[in-house]
Design an enzyme around this catalytic site. Structure first.
Site, PDB file in Angstrom:
ATOM      1  N   ASP A  13      16.303  34.011  13.370  1.00 40.58           N
ATOM      2  CA  ASP A  13      17.117  33.506  12.273  1.00 40.58           C
ATOM      3  C   ASP A  13      17.859  34.729  11.733  1.00 40.58           C
ATOM      4  O   ASP A  13      17.456  35.868  12.000  1.00 40.58           O
ATOM      5  CB  ASP A  13      16.201  32.885  11.207  1.00 40.58           C
ATOM      6  CG  ASP A  13      16.959  32.455   9.960  1.00 40.58           C
ATOM      7  OD1 ASP A  13      18.054  31.877  10.096  1.00 40.58           O
ATOM      8  OD2 ASP A  13      16.459  32.715   8.847  1.00 40.58           O
ATOM      9  N   LEU A  14      18.907  34.531  10.950  1.00 41.37           N
ATOM     10  CA  LEU A  14      19.696  35.663  10.450  1.00 41.37           C
ATOM     11  C   LEU A  14      19.432  35.958   8.976  1.00 41.37           C
ATOM     12  O   LEU A  14      18.964  37.034   8.604  1.00 41.37           O
ATOM     13  CB  LEU A  14      21.187  35.371  10.686  1.00 41.37           C
ATOM     14  CG  LEU A  14      22.203  36.376  10.134  1.00 41.37           C
ATOM     15  CD1 LEU A  14      21.997  37.762  10.744  1.00 41.37           C
ATOM     16  CD2 LEU A  14      23.625  35.900  10.409  1.00 41.37           C
ATOM     17  N   ASP A  15      19.719  34.981   8.126  1.00 42.89           N
ATOM     18  CA  ASP A  15      19.647  35.216   6.682  1.00 42.89           C
ATOM     19  C   ASP A  15      18.205  35.294   6.201  1.00 42.89           C
ATOM     20  O   ASP A  15      17.439  34.371   6.403  1.00 42.89           O
ATOM     21  CB  ASP A  15      20.393  34.096   5.946  1.00 42.89           C
ATOM     22  CG  ASP A  15      21.198  34.636   4.786  1.00 42.89           C
ATOM     23  OD1 ASP A  15      21.148  35.855   4.552  1.00 42.89           O
ATOM     24  OD2 ASP A  15      21.878  33.849   4.107  1.00 42.89           O
ATOM     25  N   THR A  21      22.321  37.531   2.813  1.00 43.17           N
ATOM     26  CA  THR A  21      23.648  37.219   2.269  1.00 43.17           C
ATOM     27  C   THR A  21      23.555  36.273   1.070  1.00 43.17           C
ATOM     28  O   THR A  21      24.570  35.821   0.558  1.00 43.17           O
ATOM     29  CB  THR A  21      24.584  36.588   3.343  1.00 43.17           C
ATOM     30  OG1 THR A  21      24.068  35.308   3.698  1.00 43.17           O
ATOM     31  CG2 THR A  21      24.701  37.466   4.578  1.00 43.17           C
ATOM     32  N   LYS A  49      19.601  27.447  -3.244  1.00 39.35           N
ATOM     33  CA  LYS A  49      19.161  28.168  -2.040  1.00 39.35           C
ATOM     34  C   LYS A  49      18.794  27.219  -0.909  1.00 39.35           C
ATOM     35  O   LYS A  49      17.998  26.315  -1.081  1.00 39.35           O
ATOM     36  CB  LYS A  49      17.979  29.079  -2.368  1.00 39.35           C
ATOM     37  CG  LYS A  49      18.418  30.349  -3.097  1.00 39.35           C
ATOM     38  CD  LYS A  49      17.349  31.420  -3.099  1.00 39.35           C
ATOM     39  CE  LYS A  49      17.867  32.746  -3.608  1.00 39.35           C
ATOM     40  NZ  LYS A  49      18.213  32.766  -5.017  1.00 39.35           N
ATOM     41  N   SER A 120      20.978  30.830  14.010  1.00 39.57           N
ATOM     42  CA  SER A 120      21.355  30.771  12.592  1.00 39.57           C
ATOM     43  C   SER A 120      22.229  29.556  12.332  1.00 39.57           C
ATOM     44  O   SER A 120      23.116  29.234  13.127  1.00 39.57           O
ATOM     45  CB  SER A 120      22.137  32.030  12.204  1.00 39.57           C
ATOM     46  OG  SER A 120      22.748  31.862  10.942  1.00 39.57           O
ATOM     47  N   ALA A 121      21.993  28.890  11.192  1.00 37.49           N
ATOM     48  CA  ALA A 121      22.807  27.727  10.823  1.00 37.49           C
ATOM     49  C   ALA A 121      24.159  28.157  10.253  1.00 37.49           C
ATOM     50  O   ALA A 121      25.008  27.322   9.973  1.00 37.49           O
ATOM     51  CB  ALA A 121      22.060  26.892   9.795  1.00 37.49           C
ATOM     52  N   LYS A 151      17.701  22.495  10.950  1.00 38.26           N
ATOM     53  CA  LYS A 151      16.277  22.762  10.761  1.00 38.26           C
ATOM     54  C   LYS A 151      15.758  21.826   9.660  1.00 38.26           C
ATOM     55  O   LYS A 151      16.498  21.545   8.738  1.00 38.26           O
ATOM     56  CB  LYS A 151      16.076  24.224  10.324  1.00 38.26           C
ATOM     57  CG  LYS A 151      16.638  25.251  11.317  1.00 38.26           C
ATOM     58  CD  LYS A 151      16.660  26.663  10.695  1.00 38.26           C
ATOM     59  CE  LYS A 151      17.371  27.644  11.624  1.00 38.26           C
ATOM     60  NZ  LYS A 151      17.496  28.994  11.052  1.00 38.26           N
ATOM     61  N   GLU A 175      11.446  33.701  11.469  1.00 34.24           N
ATOM     62  CA  GLU A 175      12.027  32.901  10.379  1.00 34.24           C
ATOM     63  C   GLU A 175      11.461  33.298   9.019  1.00 34.24           C
ATOM     64  O   GLU A 175      10.347  33.810   8.934  1.00 34.24           O
ATOM     65  CB  GLU A 175      11.715  31.417  10.609  1.00 34.24           C
ATOM     66  CG  GLU A 175      12.842  30.631  11.243  1.00 34.24           C
ATOM     67  CD  GLU A 175      13.989  30.304  10.288  1.00 34.24           C
ATOM     68  OE1 GLU A 175      13.894  30.631   9.095  1.00 34.24           O
ATOM     69  OE2 GLU A 175      14.972  29.726  10.762  1.00 34.24           O
ATOM     70  N   ASP A 176      12.242  33.026   7.955  1.00 26.94           N
ATOM     71  CA  ASP A 176      11.757  33.288   6.593  1.00 26.94           C
ATOM     72  C   ASP A 176      11.683  32.009   5.771  1.00 26.94           C
ATOM     73  O   ASP A 176      11.429  32.065   4.565  1.00 26.94           O
ATOM     74  CB  ASP A 176      12.677  34.293   5.882  1.00 26.94           C
ATOM     75  CG  ASP A 176      14.021  33.686   5.536  1.00 26.94           C
ATOM     76  OD1 ASP A 176      14.505  33.882   4.406  1.00 26.94           O
ATOM     77  OD2 ASP A 176      14.599  32.972   6.392  1.00 26.94           O
TER      78      ASP A 176
END
Length: 223
Positions: A13-15, A21, A49, A120-121, A151, A175-176
Site C-alpha cells: 500500500d502507499l499512503d 499524504t 480519513k 494503492s487506491a 478494499k 498495509e496500515d
C-alpha cells in the site's frame, strides 16, 4: 502462514506505509470547507480519513447544513477542484517524505532480489512515487481505475500479485488500514500490518510503526 523461505515478492500500500499524504488531503479539504462556509474542526478532519472523494464532500456539506445548496454538477466541480489543489500540494513531496525505515526496507528487498508492486487506491500514486524518487523499485502499479471493487475486496492485492507473477503464498502485503489487511488476506497473501489500527483485522505479522519494519525483523517473525 507461509514460511519466510517461500517468499519471493512484496505488495505495498502507499499512503501510511511508504509516505503520508493525509496532511495534503486535509489541507485541500479545509480549503473546500472554507469555500462552502463549513466550519473546520479536528473531528471533521478525522471523519474524512479513508473516505472517497464524493462522500467526503457530502460530509463537509452536511457539517455546514449545505447538502441541499449544491446541484450534482456543482458537487462534482467542487470535488474536482479539491483534487487539483491536492495534486498541487503533493508536488512538494521529496525523498525526505518517505516514512522512517521504508527506504532501507526497499533497498534491502531490492538487494536481496525480491520483486515489488504497488496496491494503492490513489490515482495519484505514479506521481507520488516519482516525487519520492522510488518509481524504479516497483515492477508495476495497479491502476485503480480498472478495479471493480475497493478494499476490503481482495481484487487490488490479487492484481498486485499478478504484476509480480508469483503464487499468493509467495507474497507479503504491507498495509496500515484494517480494510487493506482484509484485502491482503482475501488475496491469500501474508498480511503485514503497520500501526495499532490494523490489529482489529488480525494481520499475520504486526509492527507498531514503519521504523520497526525491516527484512531481518520480518524473517525473524516468520521463523
Amino acid at each position: 502462514m507461509a514460511k519466510f523461505s517461500d517468499i519471493k515478492g512484496f505488495t505495498f500500500d502507499l499512503d501510511g506505509v511508504i509516505t503520508d499524504t493525509a496532511k495534503f488531503h486535509e489541507q485541500a479539504w479545509k480549503q473546500t470547507a472554507e469555500e462552502v462556509k463549513t466550519p473546520w474542526s479536528d473531528q471533521l478532519a478525522a471523519d474524512l480519513k479513508g473516505i472517497s472523494r464524493m462522500d467526503s464532500l457530502e460530509m463537509i456539506l452536511k457539517a455546514g447544513n449545505h447538502e441541499k445548496s449544491y446541484s450534482h454538477e456543482e458537487k462534482v466541480a467542487l470535488a474536482d477542484q479539491k483534487n487539483k489543489k491536492y495534486q498541487q500540494l503533493i508536488k512538494q513531496l521529496t525523498p525526505a517524505d518517505i516514512l522512517p525505515g521504508m527506504e532501507k526496507l526497499l533497498n534491502d528487498l531490492k538487494s536481496a532480489g525480491y520483486q515489488m508492486s504497488l496496491a494503492s487506491a490513489s490515482k495519484n500514486a505514479p506521481g507520488i512515487l516519482k516525487q519520492l524518487g522510488i518509481s524504479d523499485y516497483f515492477k508495476g502499479i495497479v491502476d485503480p481505475a480498472t478495479l471493480h471493487a475497493g478494499k476490503p475486496d481482495p481484487e487490488i492485492f490479487v492484481r498486485a500479485g499478478e504484476i509480480l507473477g508469483f503464487r499468493a503464498e509467495e507474497m507479503i502485503g504491507l498495509e496500515d488500514a484494517p480494510a487493506g489487511i482484509k484485502s491482503i488476506k482475501g488475496a491469500g497473501q501474508t498480511a503485514l500490518g503497520i500501526g495499532p489500527a490494523t490489529k482489529t483485522a488480525v494481520p499475520d505479522l504486526y509492527f507498531d510503526n514503519t521504523a520497526e519494519v525491516s527484512l531481518a525483523a520480518i524473517k525473524e517473525r516468520m521463523a
